[in-house]
Write a protein that holds these residues in place. Structure first.
Motif, short mmCIF file in Angstrom:
data_model
loop_
_atom_site.label_atom_id
_atom_site.label_comp_id
_atom_site.label_asym_id
_atom_site.label_seq_id
_atom_site.Cartn_x
_atom_site.Cartn_y
_atom_site.Cartn_z
N ALA A 55 0.82 -1.20 0.00
CA ALA A 55 0.00 0.00 0.00
C ALA A 55 0.85 1.26 0.00
O ALA A 55 0.54 2.24 -0.68
CB ALA A 55 -0.94 -0.01 1.21
N ARG A 56 1.94 1.26 0.75
CA ARG A 56 2.78 2.46 0.79
C ARG A 56 3.52 2.66 -0.53
O ARG A 56 3.78 3.80 -0.94
CB ARG A 56 3.73 2.37 1.98
CG ARG A 56 3.01 2.73 3.28
CD ARG A 56 3.97 3.05 4.39
NE ARG A 56 4.38 1.88 5.12
CZ ARG A 56 3.68 1.33 6.11
NH1 ARG A 56 2.51 1.84 6.45
NH2 ARG A 56 4.13 0.28 6.75
N MET A 59 1.05 4.34 -2.58
CA MET A 59 1.01 5.76 -2.22
C MET A 59 2.10 6.53 -2.95
O MET A 59 1.87 7.62 -3.50
CB MET A 59 1.18 5.93 -0.71
CG MET A 59 0.03 5.52 0.14
SD MET A 59 0.40 5.84 1.90
CE MET A 59 -0.92 4.91 2.68
N ILE A 69 -1.19 2.80 8.02
CA ILE A 69 -2.53 2.35 7.64
C ILE A 69 -3.05 1.51 8.80
O ILE A 69 -2.69 0.34 8.96
CB ILE A 69 -2.50 1.53 6.34
CG1 ILE A 69 -1.84 2.34 5.22
CG2 ILE A 69 -3.92 1.13 5.93
CD1 ILE A 69 -1.39 1.51 4.06
N TRP A 79 -7.71 4.57 5.32
CA TRP A 79 -6.85 5.21 4.33
C TRP A 79 -6.67 6.69 4.60
O TRP A 79 -7.56 7.34 5.17
CB TRP A 79 -7.45 5.01 2.94
CG TRP A 79 -7.57 3.58 2.58
CD1 TRP A 79 -8.71 2.81 2.54
CD2 TRP A 79 -6.49 2.69 2.25
NE1 TRP A 79 -8.41 1.52 2.21
CE2 TRP A 79 -7.07 1.41 2.02
CE3 TRP A 79 -5.12 2.86 2.13
CZ2 TRP A 79 -6.29 0.31 1.68
CZ3 TRP A 79 -4.35 1.76 1.78
CH2 TRP A 79 -4.93 0.51 1.55
N LEU A 83 -7.81 9.43 -0.38
CA LEU A 83 -7.54 8.17 -1.05
C LEU A 83 -8.64 7.15 -0.75
O LEU A 83 -9.24 7.17 0.32
CB LEU A 83 -6.20 7.57 -0.59
CG LEU A 83 -4.92 8.31 -0.95
CD1 LEU A 83 -3.72 7.56 -0.38
CD2 LEU A 83 -4.77 8.47 -2.46
N GLY A 85 -9.02 2.78 -1.14
CA GLY A 85 -8.13 1.65 -1.39
C GLY A 85 -8.71 0.36 -0.89
O GLY A 85 -9.80 0.30 -0.30
N SER A 86 -7.97 -0.71 -1.13
CA SER A 86 -8.37 -2.03 -0.68
C SER A 86 -7.12 -2.90 -0.57
O SER A 86 -6.17 -2.74 -1.34
CB SER A 86 -9.37 -2.67 -1.64
OG SER A 86 -9.87 -3.90 -1.15
N ALA A 96 -2.33 -4.57 -2.72
CA ALA A 96 -3.05 -3.36 -2.33
C ALA A 96 -3.32 -2.53 -3.58
O ALA A 96 -2.49 -2.49 -4.50
CB ALA A 96 -2.24 -2.55 -1.32
N LEU A 98 -4.93 1.43 -4.78
CA LEU A 98 -5.26 2.78 -4.30
C LEU A 98 -5.67 3.65 -5.48
O LEU A 98 -5.22 3.42 -6.61
CB LEU A 98 -4.06 3.43 -3.61
CG LEU A 98 -3.62 2.93 -2.24
CD1 LEU A 98 -2.36 3.67 -1.81
CD2 LEU A 98 -4.72 3.14 -1.22
N ARG A 101 -9.60 9.85 -4.38
CA ARG A 101 -11.04 9.85 -4.09
C ARG A 101 -11.82 10.64 -5.14
O ARG A 101 -12.99 10.35 -5.39
CB ARG A 101 -11.29 10.43 -2.70
CG ARG A 101 -12.72 10.31 -2.22
CD ARG A 101 -12.85 10.74 -0.78
NE ARG A 101 -12.14 9.85 0.12
CZ ARG A 101 -12.62 8.70 0.59
NH1 ARG A 101 -13.83 8.30 0.21
NH2 ARG A 101 -11.92 7.96 1.40
#
Length: 226
Positions: A55-56, A59, A69, A79, A83, A85-86, A96, A98, A101
Motif C-alpha cells: 500500500a505504501r 502511495m 494504515i 486510508w 484516497l 483503497g483495498s 493493495a 489505491l 477519491r
C-alpha cells in the motif's frame, strides 16, 4: 516485490496496484501499526506487514507521502484523506490498490487460491440461484474453482460496500452472477444500498481473473463526474 501486479489487468488505469508473491520480512512498520500486531502470530504479522508495504508503494506511485494504515472498528484499513483503497492477502499473495477519491468512489479487491471451498462453506455463503449457476459453470467450463470465485467476488463486494455504509453485508445480501467468457461479474444488492453521486446504489459490477493458481476479483466504482 518487483513482479508486475497480477491484479493490474482487471483494474482501470487510474487505480494503482502493487502486489507480491513473497513476504517482505525486512519491512518496517510505523509505531502505531507495530502496536496493532504486537501480539499477532507470525503468519498474521507477515500478511499485515507485506500488505501495508504494498500500500505504501502504491502511495508513492500516486505522489502521496507514506503514512501508517491502521485498522478501523471492523478491521478495515483506514486510508489517508483523499484516497480510497483495498487490501487483500491469501496464501502466497498480498496486494493493495489505491486511487484518488476524486476519481474513484470506492473499490474492493480479493484474492483466493484457485481451489474448491471446503465442505459446507458454499452453502453458508451462497443463495440457491447461485449454487444452480455454479453447477452449470462447472459443467461447461471446468478448470476453475467457481465456488471459490463466487466467494472471492462476494468478499470484493463487501470491501466496496463497507466504506460507503459502515454497515455489515451478509453473503445472502448480494446475488452474484459470473460471466465466464468475459472475466466479469455483477452483484445485485438484496438490501437497500447507499446513495452514491445522487443515485441509490443497487449493485456492483466487477472483473475477475484466474492466474498463477489464484483467483482475483476487483470492483471499482468511478466518480460520476468522470
Amino acid at each position: 516485490m518487483n513482479e508486475p501486479a497480477a491484479i493490474r489487468s482487471i483494474l482501470p488505469p487510474e487505480v494503482v496496484a502493487v502486489d507480491t508473491f513473497h513476504d517482505a520480512h525486512d519491512g518496517m512498520l510505523f509505531a502505531a501499526e507495530e502496536k496493532a500486531v504486537s501480539r499477532s502470530v507470525d503468519k498474521r504479522r507477515n500478511e499485515f506487514t507485506t500488505a501495508r508495504i504494498c500500500a505504501r508503494r502504491a502511495m508513492k506511485l500516486l505522489g502521496v507521502p507514506e503514512q501508517p494504515i491502521l485498522r478501523g472498528d471492523q478491521g478495515e484499513p483506514k486510508w489517508p484523506a483523499g484516497l480510497v483503497g483495498s487490501i487483500t492477502h491469501c496464501a502466497g499473495y498480498r496486494g493493495a490498490v489505491l486511487a484518488p477519491r476524486g476519481d474513484i468512489v470506492t473499490l474492493g479487491i480479493d484474492a483466493e487460491p484457485d481451489d474448491a471451498l471446503t465442505n459446507g462453506v458454499l452453502e453458508a455463503i451462497s443463495l440457491p440461484e447461485e449454487r444452480l449457476a455454479l453447477q452449470k459453470l462447472t459443467r461447461k467450463h471446468p478448470g476453475v474453482a467457481w465456488d471459490r470465485l463466487l466467494f472471492s467476488a462476494k468478499e470484493a463486494v463487501y470491501k466496496a460496500w463497507f466504506p460507503l455504509t459502515k454497515r455489515w453485508l451478509d453473503f445472502e445480501d448480494a446475488m452474484v452472477t459470473i460471466d465466464p467468457d468475459n472475466g466479469r461479474f455483477t452483484a445485485a444488492l438484496k438490501v437497500k444500498g447507499p446513495y452514491v453521486s445522487g443515485a441509490q446504489l443497487t449493485g456492483f459490477s466487477g472483473r475477475w481473473i484466474a492466474t498463477n493458481g489464484l483467483l482475483l476479483a476487483a470492483i471499482v466504482v468511478p466518480a460520476q463526474s468522470r
